[in-house]
Design a protein around this motif. Structure first.
Motif: not given
Length: 278
Positions: A182-183, A191-192, A226-228, A235-236
């Motif tokens: 889920i975003a 985004l989380d 895309r996860v940073i 994840a952010v």
């Protein structure tokens, strides 16, 4: 006395030049050595004074020309910047039209004319609305990825809830293994990403997520984020479509149309009682 003395000196020099030319030449050279520097100084002063107006005029002309050239350079830089902006808009519009042509669920390509960037609530306004077929609930995207979802419409405008808004929730899946997630928006442009199941999901920087199609609103496989960086089971992520550089957007129909309501059966007309015999 001065005049008489001058006449005597002149007469003496005349006689000297007649009777003793070598001595007269020596005297003449002596006086030349004295008068030449003085004459040179007066000539320099006269030439300098005569050149002052011309120098002032040249300075004024050069200064004016310098100011004109600076203004011309500034105007040219402004024209170049406008040309770059126009070229970028044209490129984005061509990409949007290309996406519109290959999409089977496209509604309309519209310009994002306003966006709320100064608060945690993140909305945008489209210059297309109900008269162009835009409806509440429809996804909004760019070629780079998902932007948000229409939440309100008027005849010629629509309000879009951006995916970075804290109220936005988008079902996604990880591209490398299809795991659901889920975003949700953070309100700060990011985004989380959370696991959609009770099992703990291990995220890694670089993981990319696309829409999963769950819920029937967003079509599958639209790039989302895309996860940073990661923090435990959250994840952010960076949105695939930069929310701060939006210009044109494509409105799509919802992935699964609303179910057609089943018509309720009409009541059968009740039989009229027969008149009794008298």
């Amino acid at each position: 006395m001065g005049l008489v003395g001058g006449m005597l000196v002149a007469a003496g020099l005349l006689l000297l030049s007649i009777f003793n030319p070598p001595a007269f030449g020596a005297v003449r050279g002596f006086f030349s050595e004295i008068t030449t520097p003085v004459a040179s100084a007066f000539t320099w002063v006269r030439t300098s004074v005569a050149g002052v107006p011309e120098g002032v005029s040249s300075y004024v002309n050069v200064r004016g020309e310098n100011a004109r050239l600076k203004k011309q350079i500034a105007d040219n830089e402004l024209l170049v910047e406008r040309a770059r902006t126009l070229n970028q808009e044209n490129r984005h519009l061509r990409e949007m039209l290309k996406l519109h042509d290959v999409s089977t669920d496209a509604v309309v390509v519209a310009r994002l004319v306003a966006s709320s960037m100064g608060s945690t609530r993140r909305y945008a306004t489209l210059n297309a609305g109900g008269w162009q077929g835009v409806k509440a609930g429809q996804p909004v995207r760019q070629p780079d990825g998902l932007i948000g979802q229409v939440v309100e419409t008027s005849p010629n405008t629509a309000r879009v809830l951006l995916i970075v808004d804290p109220e936005s929730i988008v079902p996604v899946r990880r591209t490398r293994d299809g795991l659901p997630a889920i975003a949700t928006g953070r309100g700060d442009g990011l985004l989380d990403i959370r696991s959609a199941s009770v099992a703990t999901m291990i995220f890694q920087p670089g993981d990319t997520f696309v829409t999963s199609g769950t819920g029937g609103i967003f079509s599958p496989n639209i790039p989302v984020a895309r996860v940073i960086r990661t923090s435990r089971d959250i994840a952010v992520a960076q949105p695939s479509a930069n929310p701060d550089a939006l210009d044109f957007a494509l409105v799509q129909a919802t992935f699964l149309p609303d179910p057609t309501p089943t018509p309720s059966p009409k009541p059968s007309p009740s039989a009229k009682p027969k008149a009794g015999k008298k």
